[in-house]
Design an enzyme around this catalytic site. Sequence first.
Site, PDB file in Angstrom:
ATOM      1  N   ILE A 117      52.801  49.746  59.681  1.00  0.00           N
ATOM      2  CA  ILE A 117      53.203  50.070  58.314  1.00  0.00           C
ATOM      3  C   ILE A 117      52.416  51.265  57.799  1.00  0.00           C
ATOM      4  O   ILE A 117      52.966  52.167  57.156  1.00  0.00           O
ATOM      5  CB  ILE A 117      53.004  48.850  57.395  1.00  0.00           C
ATOM      6  CG1 ILE A 117      53.904  47.694  57.844  1.00  0.00           C
ATOM      7  CG2 ILE A 117      53.284  49.219  55.942  1.00  0.00           C
ATOM      8  CD1 ILE A 117      53.689  46.403  57.057  1.00  0.00           C
ATOM      9  N   VAL A 171      47.524  48.531  58.833  1.00  0.00           N
ATOM     10  CA  VAL A 171      48.403  47.466  58.367  1.00  0.00           C
ATOM     11  C   VAL A 171      49.612  47.447  59.290  1.00  0.00           C
ATOM     12  O   VAL A 171      50.321  48.449  59.427  1.00  0.00           O
ATOM     13  CB  VAL A 171      48.832  47.672  56.905  1.00  0.00           C
ATOM     14  CG1 VAL A 171      49.729  46.519  56.451  1.00  0.00           C
ATOM     15  CG2 VAL A 171      47.610  47.763  55.998  1.00  0.00           C
ATOM     16  N   GLY A 178      44.576  53.221  56.784  1.00  0.00           N
ATOM     17  CA  GLY A 178      43.630  53.768  55.829  1.00  0.00           C
ATOM     18  C   GLY A 178      42.254  53.859  56.450  1.00  0.00           C
ATOM     19  O   GLY A 178      42.065  53.672  57.658  1.00  0.00           O
ATOM     20  N   GLY A 179      41.272  54.144  55.610  1.00  0.00           N
ATOM     21  CA  GLY A 179      39.917  54.295  56.114  1.00  0.00           C
ATOM     22  C   GLY A 179      39.305  52.993  56.600  1.00  0.00           C
ATOM     23  O   GLY A 179      38.355  52.999  57.375  1.00  0.00           O
ATOM     24  N   MET A 180      39.845  51.849  56.127  1.00  0.00           N
ATOM     25  CA  MET A 180      39.255  50.561  56.481  1.00  0.00           C
ATOM     26  C   MET A 180      39.987  49.854  57.618  1.00  0.00           C
ATOM     27  O   MET A 180      39.416  48.988  58.266  1.00  0.00           O
ATOM     28  CB  MET A 180      39.222  49.651  55.248  1.00  0.00           C
ATOM     29  CG  MET A 180      38.340  50.174  54.136  1.00  0.00           C
ATOM     30  SD  MET A 180      38.253  49.037  52.736  1.00  0.00           S
ATOM     31  CE  MET A 180      37.162  49.947  51.635  1.00  0.00           C
ATOM     32  N   LYS A 200      46.708  43.011  57.991  1.00  0.00           N
ATOM     33  CA  LYS A 200      45.654  44.008  57.838  1.00  0.00           C
ATOM     34  C   LYS A 200      44.571  43.726  58.878  1.00  0.00           C
ATOM     35  O   LYS A 200      43.961  42.651  58.883  1.00  0.00           O
ATOM     36  CB  LYS A 200      45.047  43.963  56.443  1.00  0.00           C
ATOM     37  CG  LYS A 200      43.904  44.958  56.257  1.00  0.00           C
ATOM     38  CD  LYS A 200      43.123  44.715  54.979  1.00  0.00           C
ATOM     39  CE  LYS A 200      43.905  45.141  53.764  1.00  0.00           C
ATOM     40  NZ  LYS A 200      43.069  45.059  52.539  1.00  0.00           N
ATOM     41  N   ASP A 240      40.676  46.178  41.261  1.00  0.00           N
ATOM     42  CA  ASP A 240      41.209  47.409  41.851  1.00  0.00           C
ATOM     43  C   ASP A 240      42.725  47.470  41.690  1.00  0.00           C
ATOM     44  O   ASP A 240      43.444  47.856  42.611  1.00  0.00           O
ATOM     45  CB  ASP A 240      40.837  47.502  43.336  1.00  0.00           C
ATOM     46  CG  ASP A 240      41.027  48.914  43.890  1.00  0.00           C
ATOM     47  OD1 ASP A 240      41.021  49.872  43.090  1.00  0.00           O
ATOM     48  OD2 ASP A 240      41.182  49.057  45.118  1.00  0.00           O
TER      49      ASP A 240
END
Length: 628
Positions: free
Chosen positions: A21, A29, A24-26, A43, A137
């Site tokens: 999908i 997904v 990201g930096g972490m 994730k 957030d």
Amino acid sequence: MKGLGSNDPRQLGRNRMVAVIGQGGMGRVLLGQSQTGRLVAVKQIHRHLAKDPEFRARFHREVLASSKVTGAYTAAVVDSDTESDNPWLATEYIPGPSLKSVIDETGPMSLGGLKLLLAGLASALIEIHRAGLVHRDLKPANVLLAADGPRVIDFGIARALEDEQLTATGSVIGSPAFMSPEQAQGQPLTPAADVFSVGAIVTLAATGESPFSGTATPQVLYNVMYSAPDTARVPAPVRAIVERCLAKDPLQRPTPQELLDAAATIEAEPAWPGAVREAVEEHRNDSNWWAATTAKHARYEAQMLALKQRRTRSLRAAAVAIGVLILLDGTAFGAREWAQQPGHATPASDLSVQLTAQQWRTLDVCALLEDSLSRQFGSRFGEISDAIAGTCGSSFTDPSGTQRTFELVIGSTDTQSEPLLRPTGSVAAWMPMYGVLKEAASCDRWVITQNHPSVSIKLRTRISGKGDACPASEQGLRAVTNRLAVNPPRMTLPEKSIRPLDPCTLLDRKLVSELAGPAVTRSDDPTSCYWSGDSNYFSLTLTEGTRPDQSSSAYKLEPVQVDGATVYVDDMFAKFQSSRCDLTYMANPTRKDMAEVVRISFGSWTNASNPCDRAKQVFSAVLPQLPK
């Protein structure tokens, strides 16, 4: 979405991985599918971050926080493993785009969409706070738009209300434009912090901009803490609600229940605008296609495994027999000959096509056609036909003397032919193959890429004399898509070429809204961008075409000066009283009577009399951004 890479897991827990999908930096997904067929979003954090005890503890807290929250407007936790080498969390998959991407692509929402968004976010906060959590957030990227309303996701920095250590003064984590003043100052947070974020999110959805926008993060944070929010363009029925949410004092903000009650008083049907509904449907179709294709591929792999096992048993039996012969012969000659036999390795096949928009724009279609087909259909003869951008045709003769003519067309989907297309049952690079006729001497076969931008790849095959060209068309289209998946050829472009540019990025959202009117929707392919509003519609295309200064006498274009540049105008209003104007600018001559051109087409739904003035306004905004 795109296909799984070589390093992506095929199975996590009870879930089979289907597609990627995003990343990201972490972590990444992934789209997964449970044993019951349910789609999940998985994730998985990056391996290097999994070695950090602090980050692993944070991820463990996210899993615990997400598991506490239930309700219709959040994504429920389905499965997780926080102890593996690469911890992961699986939640309910929401088939819909993020609020951020929708606003970026289609502009501000209608009043009905704002009502549905506000009511859904308020309902989500009720469930989150009931679980004893503060999200901390909330931002447009963490709000997904499903068909029946928004969903709040990503509890990565959510904290329990009673967790004093993790909400201590001095801890500032979040997204600056959407965090509350107390969060920006590192103060302890209450549920009112999330309400502030809702106010900022709804303002963005209503206007297309943050209420605290600034040129840099420090300025944004200053505006959040000390400046009044910019809500002037928020529709009146929503403005008072939003301004209460954005109060600097947490005690002055409404509760989520009060937000829900206020949303109910907005006099509008709670429904997404048409562009949002289309985006949701596109996401649903995309995920369903990947799930179905992966299941088909899994069955194929199972069949291949069974064949390999049978082959292995046959080879072992043959090896035993040959070993006996060698032993009886008493010489190593037979062993040496056996060792020199070719092995059973096969090249990679059935790869997926994952080109970026820029790769599509700079693709050498003629090189792709010849490189893909010459090995299977013999040598090319005759001239290459490439007068239309994205199209290339030529003829090939195979060793048996059979002559075939192929025409490859790559670009946006053909809206006239698309309703007639039927699945053929064949697949090329994981994409279903479509056609109109089952058998024909002139046969077309299509595939349409599933990732964004969606691109149509059509191969038309004509065979000399009588015969069926459809098998060759399918074989040729597979060869073309395989080449696209492995090493797509690129054009050699001049230094100041406009071909790599993304036309959708050349106009800012504010100008688009002014030109098209409210409720702007956008569609695009690699070389064109189309905007449509309540008042007007217009498109911007960067391509190669006939030089506008060499148009035929029967269709002469009028040269005019716009900001010191010569453009060629076709004023439909002056000719036929049709409220449309086409403008062409020659950016770079290329070959013979061809050139790289900028085309702008502007029309009015209300039959306005000045479409050419508007087209020139679009060109004035585009010209400074072209290579000098």
